[in-house]
Each structure stands twice: as C-alpha cells, then as structure tokens.
Design a protein around this motif. Structure first.
Motif, mmCIF file in Angstrom:
data_model
loop_
_atom_site.group_PDB
_atom_site.id
_atom_site.type_symbol
_atom_site.label_atom_id
_atom_site.label_comp_id
_atom_site.label_asym_id
_atom_site.label_seq_id
_atom_site.Cartn_x
_atom_site.Cartn_y
_atom_site.Cartn_z
ATOM 1 N N VAL A 76 0.837 -1.207 0.000
ATOM 2 C CA VAL A 76 0.000 0.000 0.000
ATOM 3 C C VAL A 76 0.873 1.258 0.000
ATOM 4 C CG1 VAL A 76 -1.693 1.327 1.315
ATOM 5 C CG2 VAL A 76 -1.943 -1.157 1.111
ATOM 6 N N ARG A 106 -7.790 2.938 0.266
ATOM 7 C CA ARG A 106 -7.369 1.535 0.266
ATOM 8 C C ARG A 106 -7.715 0.970 1.635
ATOM 9 N NH1 ARG A 106 -5.978 -2.780 0.153
ATOM 10 N NH2 ARG A 106 -4.119 -3.769 -0.703
ATOM 11 N N ALA B 143 -3.172 0.880 -7.324
ATOM 12 C CA ALA B 143 -3.924 0.580 -6.094
ATOM 13 C C ALA B 143 -4.584 -0.790 -6.213
ATOM 14 C CB ALA B 143 -4.957 1.662 -5.834
ATOM 15 N N ALA B 173 -9.950 -1.315 -2.834
ATOM 16 C CA ALA B 173 -9.217 -0.144 -3.306
ATOM 17 C C ALA B 173 -10.145 0.667 -4.182
ATOM 18 C CB ALA B 173 -7.983 -0.555 -4.107
#
Lengths: 245, 245, 245
Positions: A76, A106, B143, B173
């Motif tokens: 991430v 996220r 992402a 995400a």
C-alpha cells in the motif's frame, strides 16, 4: 478510534525497520503515542519503537491495538510518492484500516492481535557506547559482505575508536573509525561477535545520519536512533555469538 | 512501395500499443495513411489504429500490406535513441523491410500477411464518457494491483465523477476523480467490470496525457486517445465481465 | 615488495578488461611497470596489458608475481566510490594482498602463481587499420545482437571505411562508418568473421573513446587502446572464423 496523518516517508521508514524482524506486528495505539515491539522468530533480534504523536501531522486516538500484515502495508505504501501524506483511519467495528493517499482509498483487512506476541524488551546496561556515522557502518558491512564465507562480524569499541571487522578462511576485512570522529564513552574496551545478516538488514533501513552503538563483551549490541525529527525512538537489540575457547 | 521517416519515439509508442494484444500485425499501407487493427487471441481486447501521413516526417506509399513480427521490430527499435529518426523502406520484391537508424541498416524478414487476421472493429455507441488524466488511471491500477487476489476492476462514471475500484477477499481499493476535474458527459450513471491485466497493460503504454473513457453498463469499455500531435488515432475496446446475479 | 596507489576507476577498468577472458590472472610486477597477459580457455581471445608506473598515483615495486582471483578483486573494488584511491600492498611473507580504500582495510588471499599460465602473445602484422569511435562499435554490436540467430560478425575495412555486419536466416544488420570519420590505413580491402559474444564482451568494457582496429583477411583482429591518460596499453587479439567454401 484512531485517525492520523503522517508523511509517507516517515511511515515507510517505521514499517521497513519493523519488517526486518517480523512479518506481522501489533501496533499499540495510545492517546499520546503509538508503539510497536517485535522479536524475530529465532529470538536473535528485537525492536522497540515508540512514536510520539508529534511525529504525525495529525493524531487522534483512544487506546486500541491493531494487527498489521507488513507485506500488505508495504504494497500500500508503494502507492505514495515522496511528498505524499498517508491518512490512516481505524474503526474497530469494521475490523479494517482505511489508508487514504490523495484520491486513492485503500481498505485493508487486519491481523487478529490475539495471534501476535507482545515481547518484553529487556533492560540491559552496556559498558561502552559510540555514536557512529551510518555511512561508516554501511561501508563496513559492504566490506564484510565482500568476503563470501563470512557470517559473523566483530564490533569493538575502545579508546582508539570503533572497529567493525571479520575474517573468512583466507580473507579479512576491517573498518576503523577513530575516536576523534565519534562521540564515545567507554570505561574499558569491549567487543563481541554478531550475525552479519541481521546487522546488515537493520543498517540498510536506518534512515538517520548516525546510530548510537552500545555494546559489552559477550552481551547483545544495542542500536539506538531517532527518526521523524526526534519524535520516533527506535531501540534495536541483537544477540551476540558467544565464542567458545 | 513504402518509404517513410518517423520520430523513433512515435513509432515505438505505436508498436508498444499494438503489442499489448498481438505478437504479429498486418500494417495496411495507403497513400495517405497507415492502419493497424488487432484482436487478442482470447477475443477480449481489440485495437484500431489510424496513422495519418502527417504523423510522419516523410511519407511516400502505394497501397500495400506488410506483416510485422512485433518482438523483432521492438528489438530493432531499441537501437534508436530518444532523438533519432527511423527510416523505413519496403520493396515488395525483396519481401523485407529495411529500417535505417543513423548509420545502422537493419533488414528484417516479414510475416506472411495471409496468416494474419483482419478483425472488423464493431461500431459501439456507449452511454457515458469521461476524459480522465492518465496519471489518475495509472494510480488506480497500482492501487488495484496492491491487492493480491484482485483480477477485475469496476469502472464507473456518474454525475459525481469517475471511479476505478476493486475488491479482494479482505481488501478494497478505489480511486475517485471528481467531475470537476474531468470532461464528462453522462446521460445516466454506468458501470461495468473489466479484466485488470488487460486494462493495466494498455494503460502502461498510453503516451498521451489523458484518455477518453467511454462505457456503458455491461458493455465494452472504449479508450480513445491520440498521439503524434493528433495525427495518430487509437481506439482500444475491452470486453466486460458480465456479473451474474 | 609492492606498494602502489591508483584511482579506483583506472584499476576497475584494468580488472574488467582482463576478466573478459579469464577468472584468475598472474600480475607480473616490475620496478617500472606491471603487466598482465591472459588467454581464454578456448584459446580464442588473448589480452596483453602493460601498465606503466605513471598510470599509478604512487608506485614502489621489486620484481614479483602475484595471482589474483578476479571475482574476489571485483567484489573488493565495489567498495570504492568514483573518486576513491585504491592502495595495494603486497608482502610476500604473508602471501596476501592488502587493499586499503579510505578507512576500510581488506586483506585478500592470493592464487598460487604456479597454477597460472603465462601465454606468449604472438606478433602479428595485419594489413589494414582503422581508428573507430567506440560508440560506433557499440551501436554495431547492438544491431547484431538484435538478430536472434547471429553468432558471428564480419568486420571489413576498405577505402570507403569500416563496416560491421552480420546475417541471420531472415535478417541482416550493418553499421558503416565512412572513411572521412576514421583514421584509416589500408593497402587493400580486408575482412574476416569473428565471434559476436567475445567481441561484444570486450567492447562493453573498453573505457576509451576510440579503438584502433587492425585486421586482415582470415587473420585475428587486433584491438589496441590506451587508458590511464596513455599510461596503460592494452592489446586484444581475437581469432577469426575461417569460412570454408
């Protein structure tokens, strides 16, 4: 409840340090600080990390614990560029950590904290101490790694300075930093052997310019350094190899 | 007959785009333009590329067709630096394409055009359209790729803006671009699921600053963009995953 | 006795050149110069290197020989940054070479010189010679390497200039440098075929701006270049592939 914002670099540094010893970690969150403690599976290395609320851009928290999968959080954090801010938000009912970076949101599943150990970091008083520039430690490690059959290094502090050295079957390497380039405090000379791989892994991710190295003969070495402009304090302990005569 | 010169960057861009769906392509050459059409072996993605003669530095051509091995042409294009000009020359009798870059001459065997398909690109009218900055699409894809068990993404356009989102077993995400940052035209909200790998492959090689995304619920998505200062027009079509309720 | 200091770049260059043909080398040390000669195990390529004492920052030596493991010395040289000085010191009693780089000391075991050959480099007079810019040779090699089934290249010098060319089953590549851009001396045109991999390996590590290429039909090619501001002289000989008609 936990809502906080931090510079992405700072959070990346914290995560990469703790990830040198464990894959999952319990983040213990308090109103004024956050702590992470970890011991590696072989019980050779241990980290104690205290991050004050002032290390954050904003910080709002009740006492709580969350369990992080470090590979997941690293992937991430790759979404954040150098100047980005990481926003973290934890709502205990969801059992998720929401990380926001710019217009990316996220949400990450968490690790059950019940499965995560809470190591006690021992108090150890060590005889000698030297504040060593990080680039010198890095050079010393690279010199040691240039010998194929070396897996332990010797650290030594005496009145002349600091030395990192090692010996393979046919080859030797040593790095010496004279006392004049160090802040040094030593009652008596001290030295011990430590595993090269652990020492190398932690030194590679230390983001500060110098490290306080505390040691004693046949005792663990303690590495102390601060990040986030002095608002995050890290202690790293590494067990010695006891040489049998 | 086909003699043309093009900036190496432009030709590299065209080849890398078409290579996201096929290994070999038929280049249909006409006096005023050159076209390449391709459909991937699974019939999931399709490209229609029209390159006007003005996209070239010089261009002289009769109607002809040549078959290119894309790995081979990519390895030839690596010989060209950023500012270089690629000269291409095709003489039907030799059955070879001669590529000249500075004082390097590289003659390449061609692929038999008889073995190459000539896909018909369907006309599809899609309900909504949004012009999305490429860096936002790239962020959204990264992402999505940070979740290990995701293989489809959802694209959505509504009055609030554009959203790229996805969900794995434990993680989510999403990237949202507000309508204020987009040129948007939407009769009604629309959304569909598309394969992440195809979408990622094409977005990685799009060299323009923004892409027109056209979509409709349970219809293909169409990506439209121009390169070569507006003289080369690319349409990319990607089939949706139909969700069964 | 051998005590010498050299710029790390210069020593790296010398070692990387010799390492294209052998894994271990005998360094023959004399009061005014140091020489290394090597022939590859297949007897296809040969290097003769003469390094004058003026190529060093400081140089003090008796006649002696030391055997170097090139992988080991390369890993030691990685410890040196661009501006660093390498200090070398050999004490025959220890049987070790001590390399000092800043405050790193690295002692290396040596290879027994008895096991190392001392190839005689043949005197060959070759008909034609051209001083070719290195970047042109590099371009020509990359063009040849862009054809998957090529393992030999043809080098040719004639009154028009220098040509490096090759042919695979379906593809051709050639690089031509016109005589006007070369210092050329040719009685008659000459050309031969040489193995691409050897030629590529040496050209990749040549640090000078141009190379004197001497050749003759069905004879070895000789590459001559100087480094260390003209104080180190390298001759590289590569055997031809004789074409049977």
């Amino acid at each position: 409840m936990f809502n906080a914002e931090m510079k992405s670099e700072t959070f990346k540094n914290l995560i990469h340090i703790i990830a040198t010893v464990v894959d999952e970690v319990k983040m213990s969150i308090h109103p004024d600080s956050l702590t992470m403690k970890a011991i590696d599976p072989s019980h050779v290395a241990m980290i104690d990390m205290v991050v004050d609320k002032d290390a954050f851009i904003s910080y709002e928290a009740d006492d709580t614990e969350i369990g992080l999968d470090l590979d997941k959080i690293k992937s991430v954090l790759k979404l954040a560029g150098p100047g980005d801010t990481i926003r973290m938000s934890h709502n205990p009912e969801q059992g998720m950590l929401t990380v926001t970076i710019g217009n990316i949101e996220r949400r990450m599943g968490l690790v059950d904290t019940g499965s995560l150990s809470d190591p006690k970091v021992p108090k150890v008083d060590l005889a000698v101490s030297a504040k060593v520039p990080l680039d010198q430690l890095q050079k010393g490690i690279r010199a040691a790694e240039s010998i194929s059959d070396v897996d332990h290094i010797k650290l030594e502090v005496n009145s002349e300075g600091f030395e990192l050295s090692c010996a393979g079957d046919t080859d030797l390497a040593s790095l010496r930093v004279p006392a004049s380039e160090l802040e040094i405090s030593a009652d008596a000379p001290a030295h011990s052997m430590y595993p090269l791989d652990y020492f190398s892994n932690i030194v590679k991710v230390i983001p500060s310019e110098s490290v306080e190295v505390q040691l004693d003969t046949d005792y663990p070495v303690k590495l102390l350094f601060d990040i986030a402009e002095g608002h995050a304090h890290i202690t790293y302990l590494l067990a010695p190899r006891i040489e049998n005569e």
